[in-house]
Structures are given as structure tokens and as C-alpha cells.
Scaffold this active site. Structure first.
Site, PDB file in Angstrom:
ATOM      1  CG  PHE B 229      45.542  45.840  34.865  1.00  0.00           C
ATOM      2  CD1 PHE B 229      45.757  44.464  34.902  1.00  0.00           C
ATOM      3  CD2 PHE B 229      46.525  46.641  34.304  1.00  0.00           C
ATOM      4  CE1 PHE B 229      46.927  43.924  34.411  1.00  0.00           C
ATOM      5  CE2 PHE B 229      47.691  46.104  33.799  1.00  0.00           C
ATOM      6  CZ  PHE B 229      47.901  44.737  33.855  1.00  0.00           C
ATOM      7  CD  GLU B 233      34.220  47.091  33.115  1.00  0.00           C
ATOM      8  OE1 GLU B 233      35.090  46.835  33.969  1.00  0.00           O
ATOM      9  OE2 GLU B 233      33.024  46.808  33.271  1.00  0.00           O
ATOM     10  NE  ARG B 311      32.350  42.655  41.831  1.00  0.00           N
ATOM     11  CZ  ARG B 311      32.252  41.323  41.761  1.00  0.00           C
ATOM     12  NH1 ARG B 311      32.757  40.571  42.713  1.00  0.00           N
ATOM     13  NH2 ARG B 311      31.654  40.748  40.752  1.00  0.00           N
ATOM     14  CB  ALA B 511      33.060  40.805  36.330  1.00  0.00           C
ATOM     15  CD  GLU B 715      37.552  41.369  39.107  1.00  0.00           C
ATOM     16  OE1 GLU B 715      37.313  42.569  39.277  1.00  0.00           O
ATOM     17  OE2 GLU B 715      36.655  40.522  38.908  1.00  0.00           O
TER      18      GLU B 715
END
Lengths: 469, 764
Positions: B229, B233, B311, B511, B715
Site C-alpha cells: 500500500f 515503496e 500530487r 502509482a 488507488e
């Protein structure tokens, strides 16, 4: 090896159908850690406190008629020696060669796995459910003890709903009834695990190991051991003590053995004591209820203590037994403060006596952040006797999370005496409760919120039983 | 026979269900001579390490090493964008930060030895939380700003204005599999690191950096992840580095597997945000201008905080056309674990702000929020505030109308209102909210992927690609793509474990784009192979290569399936004819192009849209609530794998619901997290799933240019949980709230009961 270790020997259990001998493993070692080290890595360690069900396994237990049934439990909370003499199944043991178990196949087909980390646990929960003799329509709360962070609950519920019934050739059908649990005297690396078969054995064990930790279902102690890394010279398990598993309904009292699990209480009182049903449904999760005991919940003396609150409202007595004497104590006098009880060293809570006849109106409420399987913010239990005209003859109002220990509010009970459950009575009780209760706030709920919940649960109760008038 | 588009279970589902699927720690316990590493953690949020004495710990039974900065042969740093993340710090930057790691024969032995490591600290003042950071002007990086006009002038010219603020909370990833790594050294001194990471190439980089090795000496494998989730990363790397360093020092396999409490304490969360907004609007509720200032809590180091904030800026329009937007933000540097990527990556935090604005605008005007939202939706031909055309904007209106119709909105609105009049102590609420979510890495170079497809002479196929399987079903979809593109059966294709020695320099799986990128690369490789095989088949069938059909494991000339060759037979013949049966594929989303200074351009390949309609019931006596029904209509393009995508949509929605209503991170005044486990930090369970949850995919929604017309859905549906928040606010309105209804996040039962009390004019 010390002399003590040598004398303590090992123990055996049945693992996926084959005998398993254990020696030399430290007794605090969880069943989960043992299985994983043994290469059975289907069970996962995720939370280490019995909340998530990723470590679920199933063992065979006897139902009240002595027939075998599967119970799914959280293996992270079980000290390894507790499985001595048990028949244990893990996710690896369910499939037959390359043919998956029907529960496994159903979950696969429904799309019930995403990352797959929780899947073995869900399989084990539904495995026991699949064979449950009185299984009816699927209730999603069956899955309340398993968490899936990917959020596959929908497909998992779909899978559960589409489960068929076991075939007559199913190897898990018609298993032999389990033998009574054998006593255990086990030690390794200088620490011991003792499981006496009777109370006398418990007292002896406590004499020999005065710093031992008593263990009932272990759902609290297991958290101490796993999360807080508590270690004791000895663990003394009560799970084989027959005297703690009494269930006797006499003329003047219902006696509930302290060692009955919440699941057993739920089954035995189903359809007869609505408040107990409400309590048991709200208590932990199915995995926790399979292990947690009524006595353990009372002895943990948590300020919110689910069962304690109901038992207080029902005016239960604690039956306390020491090596030399037995005494009874009204439950109000049993709780001395947060996690403090009137138990003396060497004494064991053996039963809870609920006086009969039971109050005509009895309800249990639990307010928590999450709908299922959560620690309560506030619990409330209400027990009333009404006369023919609906006037209160006797009222008992008990709350958890509203003070340092579960408590009754005598002033509010007095307010109700002789009155009908009308809106004025509702308001008068609210005023009294607000006056009487000074809970401390914490991050589970501020003081103001706890008071508001006490009020709100009372109003819910009053409106359900007194109507709009 | 079409394989893409078929509802198939996860490719590892049977392994998951039988317990045979192995994760990193399952591999670890199978290693002989395994050592376990456990951290010595600092009891301060900010402190200088004055002295560290590990002599006593090294003498403890079973201890193989105590790792400190002195053991690092390479660089003592695991940072991503900057060198700002020492693996062994001289200055502690958050409560619980590891200052040393004990490597021992068992977890038990390592934990005990950790208590024998003596560390002397000099406590320093700590900055905790966004407000303290703003006061102290404690920042990470520079201000980011994006504007498409003179917001002040537009605000001044607007008939009406309002301003306010909203705080959005962090969120623990709570991937069920904690951070885990296993490092092994082989006979030639090469390192193999099994890591639960979304980004094997970054783990490889970090391990090589810490050990002072060239990257080609380090291989990282990510077999499968038990959830990630975003939390894995970049934050898997330090733990992999510790395992690698331990293996390097001790010459034995070393694992790291955090306990749940350690994972909570040591790893970052979703970024908490503070937003202050000012909107100009007209009497119909149409937005004319938005000025938004955002502050995120970045924690102690930069990590991914800058692109997350970026973002948030890019997503602050959500699905709405605002003529003038001026949005700017800063990352706060605080003494907590470094906040990081989490599904949505700043998008939810940005988008929730405009939802808040719209609700306040509607209630200020006395208009239904439902109407005001609809009026402001993007229409065909619109451009975003960063200048990208809103491709397929008309889908928003279509989704909205279809869901209104299928969800029976009008009738239920009336039912809810009527029910609410009858029940003084419980109210129902109903709300529909939209989502527009841009798909791509906004860091342009990351939009690339490679694949290596191998066909064996029996016709069986191995697919290697750079994406990581973490439960999102990537391997399942990729397998479908390969089977479709080669015309073989699903069973003929295996997707291999993701390894850095198969494909170099890969992009993280993140992403919502890992299928877009890796799926396209695999498709290309397969098409190359199919062309080559077509050339082999053509003379056999006496027809041009273009007329050779590959279908369901059989190869035949168009119109003559009866004379088919098995795919395996064709592969065998191709091999005998010295035709190469492996091919590489590469894909780059070249259209993505964002000016990093102005933040204008085309940051996204395309937009994924969705709408949700939620109905809730809120108890005015306890604050307890439940979702009675939720309908979701999701634009997934042509879903390549509907069972997988349904799981993604439901799961993301539930995570969003948890973030907004249930999950709460609580710290004490020293900066130590109090919610360190499942008993105190509550995840959505089966009881949080709406009583009725209907997920449907938009039909006739193919997107040209993407893999088989699909769209990323990992997402975007998380933001659909806004519908639940707005439905709760609708219920609060029914309790008598007038004007703006403030609803702090997460809206736990206590928060809701307080809001009810305010609405009734009797605050708690």
C-alpha cells in the site's frame, strides 16, 4: 540440563494427523512460533495479540455432549505446552494431495485472496465453521476475528455463503471424541509449564511455584507474553481443571464455572438469557471466545470488563477457593481498582453464582469504536424487575469504562424504585448518573464522551423498554 | 478465446489458500544457520547519541554481532532523494529510531541482548506535529506552488467567499506482512536479498551503497508481498540493508522481521495534512476561485514527501472545474518516523479539501450539496489547473447520472428524509461523490518498464517483468496479457519472481500504473515472439504470416482451425530453425511531461473516474454508525481481470473508509506512538463492510492506447470513501445542524457524537 528440566520431560500432541513430540522448547514459546520454526509457515504472525486471525489453527475439542468439534484459535496466544494431548490442524493439513479442501477451493473461486497473507487464517475460521454441527445461514460476524487489509471481505463472505455441506467421505467428519486433556508437567531452559487436572493440583503447583502466572484461556496472558515480552518462572494452566467447568442451574442460583469459555457460555445460555447472548456476541471475536473464559475476564478486572459488568448487574457472587477454604464474595467487592481484585495469593476464582430467578428485563450494551471485536469504550448492563403495572421493583445498573473498575450506580437504581420507565424516569436517571460518575478520559474516549455514552446507552435501553411515553 | 477480460482468481490463490505461498519470513525459517536481527531503539524523539557500548551485548549467548555505524563498509545512508537517512544515526530523529542492531541465533536471544546495549543520549527539543513545525519554520525542501491565474483578483470579484481549514489524519499502512528481509551470501561472495519491497531496484541500490559494492554484486528478489500500500515503496530498504550488512559481517543468512509494534514505531504513515482554503463562488454554488495552502507532516527525512505534496497540489481539483486555482504547500520537518507513500499518494489529502469547500459552499447557500457537486463537475473540453486537458471528462457526468439512476437516488433521498422525521435519536444520510484521479508517476522517468519473455521448446512460457506482486493482482493480469498476446492458455504461462538480475533499474510498483507499464512491456515482448513464430508457421500452412491465428494454445491459418498445430509443436520447430524464443519488451509513457518548477504540463497519462453513493445511519445517543448501502460505479476502462479489479475497488474503498472514520494514530507528548498494534489501532473488519455494497464497472469504457483498453484502479477508489464522510455529514444536518457542519477526521463515534451534540445545540 538442570535436574529440574530432566525431570520435567516432554509432551506429545497430534499435528495434522501425525504424532508430534516436543522436548526442550522454552515453555513461553507460542504455538505459532513453534509451527513456523517447524516449517509450517501457513500460519502468519501479524499482530501477536489475537486480533487479526492470521495465525489461526484449529484443534479438536469436545462439545458439551462430549462430541468432537473443531475450534479455531489464535496460535500466537497459545503457549506451546497447552497443545499437549490435543489434535491440531493447520492450513497445510487440510488439502488432500493436490486436491484442496472444499473451504480452500471455495475461497479461491470467489476471489477471496489478494495478497494472501490473511488467507490461511480465513481458511481456518471457515474450516471450523464448515463442520459446525448447528451451522445455519452464514453470519458475517463469523469472520470478525480475521482481518484482511486488502479488504476482501465481500468475496470471503460470498465464499462462506456458497459453502456446501461436508460429504460422508470427508476425512474430517466423524472423528473420534477427544480424550480429556492430560495433565502436563513440562520444563525447558529453566522455566516450567504445569497443567494440573484438578484444583488440588493447582494449589500444589502454586505452592511449588509461588511466582507462577495462572493461565485460563490465555487471551490476556498471551498478549503480555507476546507483545510485552513478559516471562514467568512458571505458567500454570487451568484448562484441564474439571472443577472449573461446572454449569449448574439450581433453584436459587445459576453456577457458571470460571473455566467455561465465552463460547461455551454462549451455547449453554442461548435462547434463555438474552443479556448473556448480547454479551457473548459483543465479546472479542469467535477466535477469542473459543479460548477466553468467564473467570479470566472477571479476574483481569479491566475497567471496561465486558462480562464483569453484566455479572454485576445480575448481582453475581464470586466463588473463591484457596487450598484450605472456599469463600463467596459479592462481585462488587471483588473489584478493588483497575486490574486489582480481592483474590488472595494462592486463591483461584472457581465459579460465578448468578442468583435466580433472573431479572425479567436484562440487557447488555457495548459501545466501541469498531462494530465487532474491539475493546469497549463503555459497557452497560441493565437488569430490572417490574411489577404487573410496569413499575420497577428492583433495578440494577452497571457500567464499565465509567470508573476505575466495573461498577454499579446505587443512586440511579434508587431513583427508579417504584417508578414506571417513562421519560421523566429516563431524565432523572440521567441526572443521577451524570452526578455520580467521574470517569477518567483516555485516548479510547474522553471523560465527557464516556459520560455521554453512559447516558446514551441508558436512554437506548429506556426507550427500548419504556417506549416513547 | 479471450483471456484478457476474463474473471480469473489471483494466480497464486490456491497457494494462498493452502498455506503454500511463501513470503520472505517463510523463506527465512527454511534457512539453516539463520540469524535474526533486532533493533536497539532510542527512547527519545530527538537526541544526540553520546556513547554506545555493545560489549556486554556481544557476550550474551547466541549473539553473533552488534551492528553499528563502525560496521558499515560503504555509505551509512539509505536515503532516496538526498543522503539524509543514516542507517545508524548519531542524532536520533524520532522516538524508536534504531541506533544499533543485534544479530543473534534467535529473536529471543537478540531481544535480550538489545537490553544489554548501553546507549547514552543527550535529549534535544523535538518538533512534533504540523503546528509546531509551522511555528518553528521547520521544513523539508522548498514551497511547491501551482497557479493558473490571479486568484486574489478572482476571489475579490466573486459574489461570495468563504474560508476555513481542515486537518486530515495520517494512516498506518498495516500491511499484514511486516517489513521483512532475508540476506544470503553465496559461494562467490554475491549477495541475494529477499525483500518485501515494492521497489527491488531501490533496495539493490541501497544495499550496494551501504556495503560499498557495485550493484551487479547484489540481487534483490521480491517473490510476493503480504500487502504494501505504499509502505514498502522506499521504506523496505533500510531493513534489507541491515539484513545484508549482517550477512556480510557474519557470513550466515540474516533476517529482519519487524514485530507489529516495531513496524508501527519505525515506519512512516500516510502524511497528515493541514489545509487552509478560501473559495469564491456564485449564488448557484459554482466555484470561481480557490486559494489553498497545504502543510504536510513529512517526519524526519524527505523520503517521498515532495512528490506526495506535489500530487496533493495536482489533485486539489478532484473532479471539479475551478476557473482559477492557486495552491501551494510545504512539507514540515518533524521528529516522527518519516511519512511516506500510501495508496493515493497525497491525492486523497488534496482532493478532500475541495470536497470540504463544496460542502461548505452548499450549506452556506442552503443548497443541496449533491446539486452543488454536480454543477461543478468537469465538462467535456475542460482543462485542469495544471493545463492538462481532462480527457473523457464527459464520463463524469455519465457516471453520475448512471449511479443516480441505478442507486435510485431520488426515491431514496425522499425515503431518508421521511425516515429522519420519525426518529429523533437516529438519522440517516445519503451522499454521492465523484473521483478523478490521474494515472502515472508524476516523476516522468519512472514511467518505464521492461519485460523478458521466454518460450521453451515445449511451448511453456516464462514471463519476467519489473513489477512486484503485493496483492493487487499484477501477476494475474500480466499472465492474462501474455496468454492473450501469445494465444496460449493461461496455464502455459508462469510469471516468475521479480528479481533485479532479470531486469535492471526497474520502477517501483506504485502509482496505480504497474500494470499499465509492465503489462505493456510484456505485451510488446509477446508480440515480437508471436511475429517470429508467425514467420515459422506461415510456410507450414502456406499462408502469409498475417493470416496465422494463435488461439488457446493452437496455431492455424485463418478459417482452418481443423489443421491446427499445437503451440508447443510450433515452438519446437522454431527452435530447430534457430529462431530466438525469447524477447524483451519495453514501454515508456512518453506523453508524461511536467515542468517541475511551475508544476504545469501533462503529469498524467490519463484519468480514472469513479462515483460512489453511500447511505449511512448514525445513532445520536452513542455516535455509532453503519453504512447501510454503498453503490460504486467505477471507470476501469476495459477491466482486464474483473475479479481482481473488483477486489481492488472494494479494498481501496474500505481503506479509505478506515482512514476517514476509524483508524487513529495517537502519540504521547514525547512523540511516542501509543497505538502500536491491532488492539489499539483498529482496521476495518468485516463489520465495517457496508451491509450492501454494489460495485459495477462503467460499460463501453475502453481506453485506447492502454493495455487492452484498461485503466489503473489501484488507488482511485480509495477516494470514493468521501461519499461515506459526506453521508455522515448529511445525517448530522438532519440532527439540526445549520450552516457549515464541521466534521473532524477521523470521524470516530466520539467525534460524531460531539458533532451531533453541536448540531443539537448541546455541546458535550
Amino acid at each position: 540440563l538442570s535436574a529440574r528440566d530432566a525431570a520435567d520431560g516432554g509432551f506429545t500432541f497430534t499435528l495434522n494427523g501425525a504424532p508430534e513430540r516436543v522436548e526442550g522448547v522454552e515453555p513461553h514459546t507460542s504455538l505459532l512460533k513453534y509451527l513456523r520454526a517447524r516449517g509450517l509457515t501457513g500460519a502468519k504472525e501479524v499482530c501477536g495479540e489475537g486480533e487479526c486471525g492470521a495465525c489461526a489453527v484449529a484443534w479438536v475439542a469436545a462439545d458439551r455432549a462430549g462430541r468432537p468439534r473443531f475450534e479455531t484459535i489464535a496460535s500466537c496466544l497459545v503457549p506451546l505446552p497447552e497443545v499437549a494431548g490435543r489434535e491440531l490442524w493447520t492450513v497445510e493439513g487440510l488439502s488432500h494431495g493436490s486436491t484442496p479442501h472444499p473451504v480452500q477451493a471455495t475461497i479461491v473461486a470467489a476471489g477471496g485472496s489478494q495478497c494472501g497473507f490473511c488467507t490461511p487464517g480465513f481458511v481456518m475460521t471457515l474450516f471450523s465453521e464448515y463442520y459446525r454441527a448447528d451451522r445455519g445461514a452464514f453470519d458475517p460476524a463469523t469472520l470478525a476475528g480475521n482481518l484482511c487489509r486488502c479488504g476482501a471481505y465481500g468475496p470471503l463472505c460470498d465464499a462462506a455463503r456458497s459453502l456446501g455441506v461436508p460429504s460422508a467421505h470427508d476425512p474430517f467428519v466423524g472423528r473420534p471424541a477427544p480424550e480429556p486433556l492430560p495433565p502436563v508437567t513440562y520444563g525447558a531452559t529453566g522455566r516450567r509449564f504445569l497443567r494440573p487436572r484438578d484444583l488440588r493440583g493447582v494449589f500444589e503447583a502454586l505452592r511449588a511455584e509461588p511466582d507462577a502466572r495462572l493461565l485460563a484461556g490465555g487471551t490476556d496472558v498471551g498478549v503480555d507474553v507476546q507483545v510485552r515480552h513478559a516471562r514467568y518462572p512458571a505458567l500454570v494452566s487451568l484448562s484441564a481443571v474439571a472443577e472449573l467447568r461446572r454449569f449448574e442451574q439450581g433453584d436459587d442460583a445459576l453456577e457458571l464455572g470460571a473455566g467455561l469459555t465465552i463460547r461455551e457460555v454462549q451455547e449453554r445460555l442461548a435462547g434463555r438469557w438474552p443479556a448473556f447472548e448480547e454479551l457473548c456476541r459483543a465479546f472479542g471475536s469467535p477466535l477469542v471466545r473459543a479460548r477466553a473464559t468467564l473467570g479470566g475476564n472477571v479476574c483481569s478486572a479491566s475497567p471496561v470488563g465486558d462480562a464483569s459488568v453484566l455479572l454485576l448487574a445480575l448481582q453475581a457472587e464470586a466463588v473463591l477457593c484457596g487450598p484450605d477454604a472456599e469463600r463467596r464474595l459479592p462481585l462488587e467487592r471483588f473489584f478493588l481498582g483497575p486490574r486489582r481484585t480481592a483474590l488472595r495469593p494462592g486463591e483461584v476464582l472457581t465459579a460465578l453464582r448468578v442468583p435466580l430467578p433472573a431479572p425479567r428485563v436484562q440487557r447488555f450494551f457495548k459501545a466501541a469504536r469498531r462494530a465487532l471485536d474491539d475493546v469497549a469504550t463503555v459497557t452497560a448492563a441493565f437488569a430490572l424487575d417490574l411489577d404487573a403495572r410496569g413499575r420497577v421493583e428492583r433495578a440494577r445498573l452497571a457500567f464499565g469504562g465509567a470508573g476505575p473498575a466495573p461498577l454499579r450506580v446505587a443512586a440511579a437504581e434508587a431513583v427508579l424504585q417504584g417508578r414506571t420507565l417513562d421519560r421523566q424516569a429516563e431524565a432523572d436517571v440521567v441526572a443521577t448518573l451524570r452526578e455520580a460518575l467521574r470517569p477518567a478520559g483516555d485516548w479510547r474516549g474522553s471523560a465527557a464522551y464516556r459520560v455521554a455514552l453512559v447516558e446514551g446507552l441508558w436512554r437506548l435501553f429506556r426507550q427500548a423498554h419504556g417506549g416513547r411515553s | 478465446v479471450s483471456v484478457v477480460g476474463r474473471a480469473v482468481p489471483h494466480e497464486s490463490a490456491l497457494l494462498h489458500a493452502t498455506g503454500a505461498a511463501l513470503f520472505v519470513d517463510d523463506l527465512a525459517v527454511r534457512q539453516a544457520g539463520l540469524l535474526t536481527a533486532w533493533p536497539v531503539t532510542a527512547p527519545h524523539a530527538h537526541a544526540r547519541v553520546l556513547a554506545l557500548d555493545a560489549q556486554a551485548a556481544r557476550r550474551e549467548p547466541g549473539v553473533a554481532a552488534v551492528l553499528t555505524a563502525d560496521d558499515v563498509p560503504g555509505l551509512n545512508d539509505t536515503g532516496l532523494a538526498r543522503r539524509d537517512e543514516p542507517l545508524f544515526p548519531h542524532e536520533v530523529q524520532y522516538h524508536g529510531q534504531p541506533v544499533a542492531w543485534v544479530v543473534a541465533a534467535s529473536e529471543e536471544a537478540a531481544r535480550q541482548a538489545c537490553e544489554r546495549v548501553r546507549v547514552e543520549y543527550e535529549p534535544l527539543p523535538a518538533v512534533l506535529g504540523i503546528d509546531a513545525a509551522i511555528r518553528a519554520e521547520s521544513w523539508l525542501g522548498d514551497e511547491l506552488r501551482l497557479t493558473n491565474g490571479d486568484a486574489q483578483a478572482a476571489l475579490d470579484a466573486a459574489p461570495r467567499r468563504l474560508s476555513g481549514e481542515l486537518r486530515v489524519p495520517g494512516q498506518e499502512h498495516f500491511y499484514l506482512e511486516p517489513q521483512s528481509a532475508l540476506a544470503l551470501q553465496d559461494e562467490s561472495g554475491l549477495l541475494l536479498v529477499h525483500s518485501a519491497t515494492q521497489h527491488p531496484a531501490q533496495v539493490q541500490d541501497v544495499v550496494a551503497r551501504v556495503l560499498g559494492l557495485a550493484r551487479h554484486r547484489v540481487t534483490v528478489q521480491a517473490l510476493r508481498l503480504g500487502g504494501a500500500f505504499g509502505g514498502k515503496e522506499v521504506q523496505a530498504a533500510p531493513f534489507a540493508a541491515v539484513a545484508a550488512l549482517g550477512a556480510w559481517r557474519c557470513g550466515r543468512p540474516v533476517r529482519v522481521r519487524l514485530s507489529r509494534a516495531l513496524d508501527f514505531a519505525l515506519t512512516g504513515k500516510r502524511h497528515p495534512f493541514l489545509g487552509r482554503f478560501e473559495v469564491g463562488f456564485d449564488d448557484d454554488g459554482r466555484l470561481l476561485a480557490l486559494r489553498l495552502r497545504l502543510w504536510s507532516d513529512g517526519g524526519w527525512c524527505l523520503d517521498l514527501s515532495e512528490p506526495v505534496l506535489q500530487r496533493a497540489l495536482l489533485n486539489c481539483d478532484n473532479a471539479y472545474a475551478v476557473p482559477v486555482i492557486d495552491v501551494a504547500g510545504r512539507v514540515c520537518r518533524t521528529h516522527t518516523a518519516s511519512n511516506t507513500a500510501f495508496r493515493g499518494f497525497g491525492g486523497p489529502q488534496g482532493s478532500i479539501m475541495i470536497e470540504e469547500c463544496l460542502d461548505r459552499v452548499a450549506r452556506t447557500l442552503g443548497l443541496p450539496p449533491h446539486e452543488v457537486r454536480r454543477r461543478n463537475l468537469y465538462r467535456a473540453g475542460a482543462r485542469t489547473h495544471y493545463g492538462q486537458p481532462v480527457e473523457d471528462a464527459e464520463r463524469l457526468e455519465r457516471l453520475w447520472s448512471e449511479l443516480e439512476r441505478d442507486g435510485d437516488y431520488a426515491a431514496r433521498r425522499a425515503q431518508v428524509d421521511a425516515w429522519n422525521l420519525q426518529t429523533p435519536d437516529a438519522k440517516r444520510g445519503l451522499a454521492l461523490t465523484p473521483v478523478k484521479f490521474g494515472i502515472s508517476f508524476t516523476t516522468a522517468f519512472l514511467n518505464q518498464a521492461a519485460a523478458l519473455v521466454l518460450v521453451y521448446a515445449d511451448g511453456s512460457v516464462q514471463v519476467n517483468h519489473g513489477g512486484v506482486e503485493m496483492g493487487q493482482g499484477l501477476h494475474t493480469k500480466v499472465r492474462q496479457v501474455a496468454a492473450e498476446a501469445l494465444g496460449v492458455r493461461l496455464e502455459s504461462v508462469l510469471v516468475m519472481p521479480t528479481r533485479t538480475d532479470k531486469l535492471p533499474n526497474t520502477t517501483p510498483s506504485a502509482a496505480s500504473s504497474s500494470f499499465d507499464l509492465n503489462g505493456a512491456a510484456v505485451q510488446r515482448a509477446c508480440e515480437t515472439l508471436r511475429e517470429r513464430l508467425g514467420e515459422v508457421a506461415a510456410p507450414h500452412f502456406g499462408r502469409p504470416a498475417a493470416e496465422i491465428v494463435f488461439d488457446d494454445g493452437r496455431v492455424f491459418a485463418a478459417g482452418a482451425p481443423e489443421s491446427a498445430l499445437p503451440f508447443g509443436e510450433l515452438a519446437r520447430r522454431a527452435h530447430l530453425q534457430r529462431v530466438p524464443l525469447w524477447a524483451a519488451g519495453f514501454h515508456s509513457a512518453d506523453e508524461v511531461d511536467l515542468d517541475p518548477r511551475t508544476l504545469r504540463g501533462r503529469p498524467f497519462s490519463y484519468f480514472t473516474y469513479g462515483v460512489a453513493l453511500a447511505e449511512v445511519e448514525l445513532c445520536g445517543l452513542t455516535g455509532a454508525w453503519r453504512a447501510r448501502r454503498v453503490d460504486i460505479l467505477q471507470d476501469a476502462g476495459l477491466s482486464p481481470s474483473p475479479l481482481v479489479d473488483r477486489g481492488q475497488v472494494e479494498g481501496a474503498f474500505l481503506q479509505g473508509l478506515g482512514w476517514l472514520t476509524l483508524e487513529e494514530l495517537v502519540r504521547d507528548e514525547r512523540g511516542a506512538l501509543l497505538t502500536l498494534g491491532a488492539s489499539t489501532y483498529k482496521l476495518p473488519g468485516v463489520g465495517e463492510r457496508p451491509e450492501r455494497l454494489h460495485v459495477r464497472f462503467l460499460e463501453r469504457a475502453a481506453r485506447p492506447g492502454a493495455v487492452y483498453g484498461s485503466k489503473g484502479v489501484g488507488e482511485p477508489p480509495l477516494l470514493l470513501a468521501f461519499a461515506v464522510r459526506e453521508a455522515l455529514r448529511d445525517a448530522l444536518g438532519a440532527f439540526g445542524a445549520r450552516g457549515v457542519v464541521e466534521l473532524p477526521c477521523p470521524s470516530t463515534p466520539e467525534v460524531l457524537l460531539r458533532a451531533v451534540a453541536r448540531a443539537r445545540g448541546r455541546p458535550l
